[in-house]
Motif scaffolding. Structure first.
Motif, PDB file in Angstrom:
ATOM      1  N   ILE A 150       0.940  -6.854  -0.726  1.00  0.00           N
ATOM      2  CA  ILE A 150      -0.328  -7.398  -1.227  1.00  0.00           C
ATOM      3  C   ILE A 150      -0.147  -7.753  -2.696  1.00  0.00           C
ATOM      4  O   ILE A 150       0.019  -6.886  -3.547  1.00  0.00           O
ATOM      5  CB  ILE A 150      -1.494  -6.419  -1.026  1.00  0.00           C
ATOM      6  CG1 ILE A 150      -1.698  -6.208   0.470  1.00  0.00           C
ATOM      7  CG2 ILE A 150      -2.769  -6.977  -1.663  1.00  0.00           C
ATOM      8  CD1 ILE A 150      -2.892  -5.394   0.848  1.00  0.00           C
ATOM      9  N   ILE A 151      -0.161  -9.051  -2.964  1.00  0.00           N
ATOM     10  CA  ILE A 151       0.001  -9.550  -4.327  1.00  0.00           C
ATOM     11  C   ILE A 151      -1.004 -10.674  -4.512  1.00  0.00           C
ATOM     12  O   ILE A 151      -1.344 -11.363  -3.554  1.00  0.00           O
ATOM     13  CB  ILE A 151       1.435 -10.110  -4.550  1.00  0.00           C
ATOM     14  CG1 ILE A 151       2.473  -9.099  -4.073  1.00  0.00           C
ATOM     15  CG2 ILE A 151       1.665 -10.446  -6.036  1.00  0.00           C
ATOM     16  CD1 ILE A 151       3.902  -9.642  -4.100  1.00  0.00           C
ATOM     17  N   MET A 152      -1.509 -10.857  -5.698  1.00  0.00           N
ATOM     18  CA  MET A 152      -2.500 -11.909  -5.970  1.00  0.00           C
ATOM     19  C   MET A 152      -3.736 -11.721  -5.087  1.00  0.00           C
ATOM     20  O   MET A 152      -4.435 -12.678  -4.791  1.00  0.00           O
ATOM     21  CB  MET A 152      -1.905 -13.310  -5.731  1.00  0.00           C
ATOM     22  CG  MET A 152      -0.601 -13.573  -6.463  1.00  0.00           C
ATOM     23  SD  MET A 152       0.014 -15.294  -6.258  1.00  0.00           S
ATOM     24  CE  MET A 152       0.143 -15.421  -4.495  1.00  0.00           C
ATOM     25  N   GLY A 153      -3.957 -10.463  -4.659  1.00  0.00           N
ATOM     26  CA  GLY A 153      -5.146 -10.183  -3.870  1.00  0.00           C
ATOM     27  C   GLY A 153      -5.055 -10.577  -2.418  1.00  0.00           C
ATOM     28  O   GLY A 153      -6.051 -10.528  -1.693  1.00  0.00           O
ATOM     29  N   VAL A 154      -3.878 -10.985  -1.974  1.00  0.00           N
ATOM     30  CA  VAL A 154      -3.739 -11.397  -0.575  1.00  0.00           C
ATOM     31  C   VAL A 154      -2.422 -10.869  -0.007  1.00  0.00           C
ATOM     32  O   VAL A 154      -1.519 -10.522  -0.770  1.00  0.00           O
ATOM     33  CB  VAL A 154      -3.752 -12.944  -0.450  1.00  0.00           C
ATOM     34  CG1 VAL A 154      -5.082 -13.524  -0.874  1.00  0.00           C
ATOM     35  CG2 VAL A 154      -2.609 -13.563  -1.226  1.00  0.00           C
ATOM     36  N   PRO A 155      -2.304 -10.824   1.312  1.00  0.00           N
ATOM     37  CA  PRO A 155      -1.022 -10.448   1.905  1.00  0.00           C
ATOM     38  C   PRO A 155      -0.005 -11.565   1.675  1.00  0.00           C
ATOM     39  O   PRO A 155      -0.268 -12.719   2.024  1.00  0.00           O
ATOM     40  CB  PRO A 155      -1.332 -10.298   3.398  1.00  0.00           C
ATOM     41  CG  PRO A 155      -2.814 -10.312   3.519  1.00  0.00           C
ATOM     42  CD  PRO A 155      -3.342 -11.041   2.338  1.00  0.00           C
ATOM     43  N   GLY A 180      -1.674 -15.163   1.895  1.00  0.00           N
ATOM     44  CA  GLY A 180      -3.046 -15.230   2.387  1.00  0.00           C
ATOM     45  C   GLY A 180      -3.345 -16.355   3.338  1.00  0.00           C
ATOM     46  O   GLY A 180      -4.395 -16.997   3.230  1.00  0.00           O
TER      47      GLY A 180
END
Lengths: 271, 253
Positions: B6-11, B122
């Protein structure tokens, strides 16, 4: 080929007035994966010079919000194009053939493939509101039309390859002596009685390479799909597929963002 | 090898055929760096500092400059529907950053010598080549109303991005009115020549509402699939062809 609504012409007129003096034609190649390319020509009547917005950022500001409660437009009426009166332009006849199909009548439309919104909706008039009509078509026939277009546009069109593939946005074309100035030009927003029509012309290499509808009479996709401008959009009910896929594309999962954000906040809170 | 973080708020999913853990790590590091610079959730990010007027345009990093130039272009190409400013007035280039960073990640993987991979953040995906099984990569379009997928697409090297409001609610707004984009559109999937193209158009066409799919049809390089509240979908004329499994050439490379 079909004639263009004169109000649409008026919108295009204001666009190209910025870029060109005198009469001209607008060529727009319809994208098609399986049917021959349809080239639409619009004859522009007498021109007036305008200092309309021709900068990219201004085009967004000139954009009027869509009126969602405006009744749906029917198919645009056609009218014989008028000759430009300000500049003599050599005209030639152009004949094109297009396959046109009628949608199935309501009684034959299967459940699930017909729009479900709008049938009983008092806010909309006419039968072509809500969503796109059925995919099945009937009464397919060839429509051959002949119209007069400026010779330069006809020359440009004849150089296009009528292949069934998608037509690229930029085509080799004859550069007219008067030429266009490169850029993107937004036409005036014209009310055709059912909503706003506004187009944007893209000029590159001195040629019109694209004409884009900025606004169409509002009320949903069906108003465009029902007009034969967009006969190739297809509608169907969604259905769950059972398939092994490598992965999934869908709207982002907000819970991950929450975790991320909370994590970042807590990290800073540690200090 | 495949992994998800999870990076930048997304998978973020990275699947590199023939790759090792270290290769994946380099790709995840790339996304972390993007996040450090562009996350509006991180106080110390460059974009946050810009929004607090702590640094002026002359001090922007090259990446920031590049992204904002791309944002400017995206606004032009989408008739103003792509917007870099939120209704609250915050500068937020994330509509371009996601696809841009995935495209850069894909180029990184290629520069490492790999020809078969899947890079995703994401739900925005860039693929190349074939899966580990030697079959074409396939992407399921999520059912916006519940579990399951409603379409299977074979991108064949194209980029794919989906914009929707069925999870976050009204986070997509119409920049012309600064109000939530009101329409019955629930989800719209865009396929472009690469993930950067797909992504930059995905949010903008969602804000166009009912006319988003028309915009995609008119655009020669884009295909789209829109889903509406009533369970109906509308697809561009070239979309159907992308749902058919391509012939697999097992001996391609």
């Amino acid at each position: 080929m079909r004639y263009i609504n004169p109000l649409l012409i008026k919108s295009i007129c204001s666009v190209v007035a910025i870029a060109l003096f005198g009469g001209f034609a607008v060529a727009h190649s319809a994208k098609s994966a399986a049917t021959p390319v349809t080239v639409q020509h619009a004859e522009i009547p007498a021109m007036t010079e305008q200092t309309a917005a021709n900068s990219q950022s201004a085009s967004a500001e000139a954009y009027a919000p869509e009126q969602s409660d405006t009744p749906i437009s029917a198919v645009a009426k056609t009218e014989t194009p008028r000759q430009s009166s300000s500049t003599r332009v050599e005209m030639v006849p152009v004949t094109t053939t297009q396959t046109v199909c009628d949608p199935l009548p309501a009684s034959q439309q299967k459940a699930g493939t017909v729009r479900t919104r709008g049938d009983d909706d008092d806010d909309y008039e006419g039968s072509d509101d809500g969503y796109a009509p059925v995919t099945a078509q009937s009464n397919c026939h060839q429509v051959t039309t002949t119209t007069m277009v400026p010779k330069t546009a006809a020359d440009a069109a004849s150089q296009q390859t009528p292949a069934p593939q998608q037509v690229p946005a930029v085509q080799p074309a004859v550069v007219t002596p008067s030429g266009f100035k490169n850029g993107t030009y937004t036409g005036s927003a014209v009310n055709n009685g059912h909503g706003i029509v506004q187009v944007q012309a893209v000029i590159s290499g001195g040629k019109i390479t694209d004409v884009v509808f900025l606004q169409i009479p509002s009320g949903g996709t069906s108003s465009m799909i029902n007009t034969r401008a967009m006969p190739l959009l297809k509608q169907q009910a969604i259905a769950i597929q059972s398939a092994n896929v490598s992965g999934v594309s869908g709207a982002s999962d907000t819970s991950a963002a929450f975790i991320e954000s909370l994590g970042a906040a807590l990290t800073q809170a540690k200090a | 090898m495949r992994d998800t973080r999870i990076i930048m708020g997304v998978p973020v999913v990275v699947d590199v055929v023939g790759g090792a853990a270290g290769d994946l790590e380099r790709v995840f590091d790339h996304f972390h760096a993007v996040d450090e610079r562009f996350s509006t959730y991180k106080e110390g990010s460059e974009i946050s500092r810009i929004n607090r007027s702590e640094i002026g345009p002359e001090e922007w990093s090259d990446d920031m400059r590049e992204v904002f130039a791309l944002c400017e272009q995206a606004a032009q190409d989408t008739l103003g529907y792509f917007s870099t400013r939120t209704p609250e007035g915050i500068l937020d280039p994330s509509g371009v950053v996601k696809g841009w960073s995935i495209k850069n990640a894909a180029q990184l993987v290629e520069s490492m010598g790999f020809e078969h991979f899947w890079v995703e953040a994401g739900g925005d995906i860039q693929t190349r080549g074939l899966s580990e099984l030697g079959t074409p990569w396939s992407v399921g379009i999520r059912n916006p109303f519940g579990a399951g997928i409603v379409k299977v697409v074979y991108p064949e090297g194209r980029g794919i991005a989906t914009s929707g409001n069925y999870i976050r609610g009204d986070h997509i707004f119409d920049p012309h009115t600064m109000q939530p984009a009101i329409s019955d559109l629930v989800s719209i999937t865009v396929l472009g020549s690469d993930v950067y193209e797909a992504d930059r158009f995905a949010t903008a066409v969602f804000a166009m509402g009912d006319r988003g799919i028309v915009f995609l049809e008119q655009h020669p390089d884009l295909e789209g699939y829109a889903i509406y509240r009533n369970g109906q979908s509308v697809m561009t004329s070239g979309f159907d062809a992308l749902t058919m499994p391509p012939a697999t050439t097992l001996c391609a490379t």
